[in-house]
Design a protein around this motif. Structure first.
Motif, PDB file in Angstrom:
ATOM      1  N   ASP A 189      30.146 -12.328 -10.621  1.00 25.01           N
ATOM      2  CA  ASP A 189      30.414 -11.226 -11.543  1.00 25.01           C
ATOM      3  C   ASP A 189      31.123 -11.726 -12.805  1.00 25.01           C
ATOM      4  OD1 ASP A 189      30.725  -8.327 -12.285  1.00 25.01           O
ATOM      5  OD2 ASP A 189      32.844  -8.871 -12.076  1.00 25.01           O
ATOM      6  N   VAL A 190      32.115 -12.587 -12.654  1.00 34.91           N
ATOM      7  CA  VAL A 190      32.825 -13.142 -13.811  1.00 34.91           C
ATOM      8  C   VAL A 190      31.848 -13.920 -14.685  1.00 34.91           C
ATOM      9  CG1 VAL A 190      34.573 -14.843 -14.522  1.00 34.91           C
ATOM     10  CG2 VAL A 190      35.086 -13.206 -12.692  1.00 34.91           C
ATOM     11  N   LEU A 191      31.008 -14.734 -14.074  1.00 34.47           N
ATOM     12  CA  LEU A 191      30.051 -15.535 -14.834  1.00 34.47           C
ATOM     13  C   LEU A 191      28.998 -14.670 -15.522  1.00 34.47           C
ATOM     14  CD1 LEU A 191      29.638 -18.440 -12.300  1.00 34.47           C
ATOM     15  CD2 LEU A 191      30.787 -18.555 -14.533  1.00 34.47           C
ATOM     16  N   GLU A 192      28.553 -13.621 -14.867  1.00 35.40           N
ATOM     17  CA  GLU A 192      27.573 -12.715 -15.482  1.00 35.40           C
ATOM     18  C   GLU A 192      28.172 -12.037 -16.710  1.00 35.40           C
ATOM     19  OE1 GLU A 192      24.196 -10.620 -16.403  1.00 35.40           O
ATOM     20  OE2 GLU A 192      24.354 -12.268 -14.970  1.00 35.40           O
ATOM     21  N   ARG A 193      29.415 -11.592 -16.598  1.00 36.19           N
ATOM     22  CA  ARG A 193      30.064 -10.975 -17.762  1.00 36.19           C
ATOM     23  C   ARG A 193      30.252 -11.989 -18.885  1.00 36.19           C
ATOM     24  NH1 ARG A 193      35.284  -8.764 -16.314  1.00 36.19           N
ATOM     25  NH2 ARG A 193      35.223  -9.975 -14.397  1.00 36.19           N
ATOM     26  N   ALA A 194      30.588 -13.234 -18.532  1.00 35.25           N
ATOM     27  CA  ALA A 194      30.717 -14.285 -19.548  1.00 35.25           C
ATOM     28  C   ALA A 194      29.369 -14.524 -20.230  1.00 35.25           C
ATOM     29  CB  ALA A 194      31.225 -15.580 -18.911  1.00 35.25           C
ATOM     30  N   ALA A 195      28.298 -14.582 -19.455  1.00 29.61           N
ATOM     31  CA  ALA A 195      26.961 -14.806 -20.020  1.00 29.61           C
ATOM     32  C   ALA A 195      26.587 -13.689 -20.986  1.00 29.61           C
ATOM     33  CB  ALA A 195      25.929 -14.912 -18.899  1.00 29.61           C
ATOM     34  N   ARG A 196      26.912 -12.464 -20.630  1.00 26.28           N
ATOM     35  CA  ARG A 196      26.598 -11.322 -21.509  1.00 26.28           C
ATOM     36  C   ARG A 196      27.400 -11.389 -22.809  1.00 26.28           C
ATOM     37  NH1 ARG A 196      23.018  -8.037 -19.506  1.00 26.28           N
ATOM     38  NH2 ARG A 196      22.594  -8.110 -17.275  1.00 26.28           N
ATOM     39  N   HIS A 197      28.660 -11.759 -22.706  1.00 27.18           N
ATOM     40  CA  HIS A 197      29.468 -11.923 -23.927  1.00 27.18           C
ATOM     41  C   HIS A 197      28.885 -13.030 -24.817  1.00 27.18           C
ATOM     42  CE1 HIS A 197      32.675  -9.120 -23.233  1.00 27.18           C
ATOM     43  NE2 HIS A 197      33.073  -9.697 -22.101  1.00 27.18           N
ATOM     44  N   LEU A 198      28.577 -14.159 -24.213  1.00 22.57           N
ATOM     45  CA  LEU A 198      28.088 -15.296 -24.992  1.00 22.57           C
ATOM     46  C   LEU A 198      26.734 -15.003 -25.639  1.00 22.57           C
ATOM     47  CD1 LEU A 198      29.189 -18.147 -22.581  1.00 22.57           C
ATOM     48  CD2 LEU A 198      30.196 -17.581 -24.809  1.00 22.57           C
ATOM     49  N   SER A 199      25.831 -14.399 -24.896  1.00 25.40           N
ATOM     50  CA  SER A 199      24.517 -14.091 -25.478  1.00 25.40           C
ATOM     51  C   SER A 199      24.655 -13.034 -26.569  1.00 25.40           C
ATOM     52  CB  SER A 199      23.523 -13.655 -24.397  1.00 25.40           C
ATOM     53  OG  SER A 199      23.943 -12.469 -23.764  1.00 25.40           O
ATOM     54  N   ALA A 200      25.563 -12.076 -26.398  1.00 23.29           N
ATOM     55  CA  ALA A 200      25.782 -11.066 -27.440  1.00 23.29           C
ATOM     56  C   ALA A 200      26.356 -11.702 -28.699  1.00 23.29           C
ATOM     57  CB  ALA A 200      26.712  -9.972 -26.929  1.00 23.29           C
ATOM     58  N   THR A 201      27.234 -12.675 -28.548  1.00 16.54           N
ATOM     59  CA  THR A 201      27.802 -13.370 -29.704  1.00 16.54           C
ATOM     60  C   THR A 201      26.718 -14.114 -30.469  1.00 16.54           C
ATOM     61  OG1 THR A 201      29.970 -13.584 -28.667  1.00 16.54           O
ATOM     62  CG2 THR A 201      29.443 -15.171 -30.394  1.00 16.54           C
ATOM     63  N   ALA A 202      25.884 -14.866 -29.763  1.00 14.45           N
ATOM     64  CA  ALA A 202      24.807 -15.610 -30.429  1.00 14.45           C
ATOM     65  C   ALA A 202      23.797 -14.661 -31.064  1.00 14.45           C
ATOM     66  CB  ALA A 202      24.116 -16.540 -29.434  1.00 14.45           C
ATOM     67  N   ALA A 203      23.463 -13.576 -30.374  1.00 14.87           N
ATOM     68  CA  ALA A 203      22.515 -12.606 -30.929  1.00 14.87           C
ATOM     69  C   ALA A 203      23.096 -11.928 -32.167  1.00 14.87           C
ATOM     70  CB  ALA A 203      22.139 -11.571 -29.875  1.00 14.87           C
ATOM     71  N   ARG A 204      24.392 -11.655 -32.155  1.00 13.91           N
ATOM     72  CA  ARG A 204      25.034 -11.051 -33.332  1.00 13.91           C
ATOM     73  C   ARG A 204      24.952 -12.005 -34.520  1.00 13.91           C
ATOM     74  NH1 ARG A 204      31.206  -9.644 -33.182  1.00 13.91           N
ATOM     75  NH2 ARG A 204      30.795 -10.896 -31.371  1.00 13.91           N
ATOM     76  N   ALA A 205      25.224 -13.281 -34.286  1.00 13.17           N
ATOM     77  CA  ALA A 205      25.119 -14.268 -35.369  1.00 13.17           C
ATOM     78  C   ALA A 205      23.689 -14.330 -35.899  1.00 13.17           C
ATOM     79  CB  ALA A 205      25.577 -15.643 -34.887  1.00 13.17           C
ATOM     80  N   ALA A 206      22.717 -14.330 -34.992  1.00  9.06           N
ATOM     81  CA  ALA A 206      21.311 -14.374 -35.406  1.00  9.06           C
ATOM     82  C   ALA A 206      20.957 -13.127 -36.216  1.00  9.06           C
ATOM     83  CB  ALA A 206      20.402 -14.491 -34.185  1.00  9.06           C
ATOM     84  N   GLY A 207      21.436 -11.967 -35.784  1.00 11.17           N
ATOM     85  CA  GLY A 207      21.152 -10.724 -36.492  1.00 11.17           C
ATOM     86  C   GLY A 207      21.754 -10.680 -37.879  1.00 11.17           C
ATOM     87  N   LEU A 208      22.872 -11.379 -38.078  1.00 11.07           N
ATOM     88  CA  LEU A 208      23.529 -11.401 -39.385  1.00 11.07           C
ATOM     89  C   LEU A 208      22.833 -12.317 -40.384  1.00 11.07           C
ATOM     90  CD1 LEU A 208      27.259 -11.405 -38.255  1.00 11.07           C
ATOM     91  CD2 LEU A 208      26.002  -9.535 -39.368  1.00 11.07           C
ATOM     92  N   LEU A 209      21.848 -13.075 -39.928  1.00 14.67           N
ATOM     93  CA  LEU A 209      21.135 -13.985 -40.834  1.00 14.67           C
ATOM     94  C   LEU A 209      20.108 -13.257 -41.696  1.00 14.67           C
ATOM     95  CD1 LEU A 209      20.704 -17.140 -38.590  1.00 14.67           C
ATOM     96  CD2 LEU A 209      22.492 -16.609 -40.274  1.00 14.67           C
ATOM     97  N   GLY A 210      19.842 -11.991 -41.379  1.00 14.13           N
ATOM     98  CA  GLY A 210      18.979 -11.183 -42.225  1.00 14.13           C
ATOM     99  C   GLY A 210      17.536 -11.616 -42.257  1.00 14.13           C
ATOM    100  N   THR A 211      16.973 -11.907 -41.105  1.00 13.31           N
ATOM    101  CA  THR A 211      15.577 -12.312 -41.039  1.00 13.31           C
ATOM    102  C   THR A 211      14.882 -11.566 -39.915  1.00 13.31           C
ATOM    103  OG1 THR A 211      14.058 -14.172 -40.779  1.00 13.31           O
ATOM    104  CG2 THR A 211      16.102 -14.272 -39.517  1.00 13.31           C
ATOM    105  N   ASP A 212      13.589 -11.401 -40.062  1.00 11.03           N
ATOM    106  CA  ASP A 212      12.784 -10.827 -38.983  1.00 11.03           C
ATOM    107  C   ASP A 212      12.183 -11.924 -38.110  1.00 11.03           C
ATOM    108  OD1 ASP A 212      13.261  -8.209 -39.778  1.00 11.03           O
ATOM    109  OD2 ASP A 212      11.561  -8.211 -41.164  1.00 11.03           O
ATOM    110  N   ASP A 213      12.360 -13.175 -38.519  1.00  6.35           N
ATOM    111  CA  ASP A 213      11.838 -14.306 -37.757  1.00  6.35           C
ATOM    112  C   ASP A 213      12.682 -14.542 -36.510  1.00  6.35           C
ATOM    113  OD1 ASP A 213       9.907 -14.774 -39.695  1.00  6.35           O
ATOM    114  OD2 ASP A 213      11.190 -16.171 -40.799  1.00  6.35           O
ATOM    115  N   THR A 214      12.077 -15.178 -35.531  1.00  3.48           N
ATOM    116  CA  THR A 214      12.826 -15.595 -34.347  1.00  3.48           C
ATOM    117  C   THR A 214      13.774 -16.708 -34.764  1.00  3.48           C
ATOM    118  OG1 THR A 214      11.006 -15.002 -32.900  1.00  3.48           O
ATOM    119  CG2 THR A 214      12.623 -16.554 -32.033  1.00  3.48           C
TER     120      THR A 214
END
Length: 186
Positions: free
Chosen positions: A128-153
């Motif tokens: 459970d601790v690791l799953e919550r950590a994974a969700r935080h980490l993936s959300a952080t990376a996805a947020r950074a990707a979303g801030l790049l202002g592109t529709d590309d992967t």
């Protein structure tokens, strides 16, 4: 040239080029660089253990100890995670006081993360601790990707001792990122 860990992590992972680097150790460093030249890098989280670093080794250790202490108070039987905490940090009696008084509490808690990761397959609380950590980490990376202002992967590079290739957490963060519309782990 002087730079912080976030920028040097990105330089090492992606040579400072297009994409997001998520480097996780005691803390985290997450930087995104857009495909168009000249834009400033985007830094997400990496605020240190008091304000952020969600999913870092320190975060994992802190949440694992908290879960074990809660189990103790509730009279639940010891688990594999309990034994790992005892091995790394000593008796539960007085543990919060010892950690608060320690000058090495952040490092001590972060050092527990590999033991928690090793228990992913056998201890539900560790998982459970690791799953919550994974969700935080993936959300952080996805947020950074979303801030790049592109529709590309956006390519995402994972690094640091917590996200070592082939580990449960690296595999889970990668899977969560692939499911995001803006990012893919490389």
């Amino acid at each position: 040239l002087v730079a912080n860990d976030a920028l040097t992590g990105h330089l090492g992972a992606l040579a400072g080029g297009w994409g997001v680097s998520l480097i996780v150790g005691t803390g985290i460093a997450c930087v995104g660089v857009g495909s168009a030249g000249g834009a400033a890098p985007v830094v997400v989280d990496g605020y240190g253990y008091l304000l952020g670093d969600l999913g870092s080794a320190y975060w994992i250790g802190r949440h694992a100890v908290r879960a074990v202490l809660d189990d103790e108070v509730l009279g639940r039987p010891p688990t594999a995670l309990t034994r790992a905490v005892l091995q790394h940090l000593g008796p539960l009696d007085g543990l919060p006081y010892r950690l608060h008084a320690s000058g090495t509490a952040v490092a001590d808690l972060a050092a527990l993360a590999p033991a928690v990761a090793d228990l992913a397959g056998e201890d539900p609380t560790a998982l459970d601790v690791l799953e919550r950590a994974a969700r935080h980490l993936s959300a952080t990376a996805a947020r950074a990707a979303g801030l790049l202002g592109t529709d590309d992967t956006v390519p995402v590079a994972l690094g640091g001792r917590v996200l070592a290739p082939g580990g449960w957490l690296a595999d889970r963060v990668s899977a969560l990122l692939v499911a995001q519309p803006v990012a893919v782990a490389v």
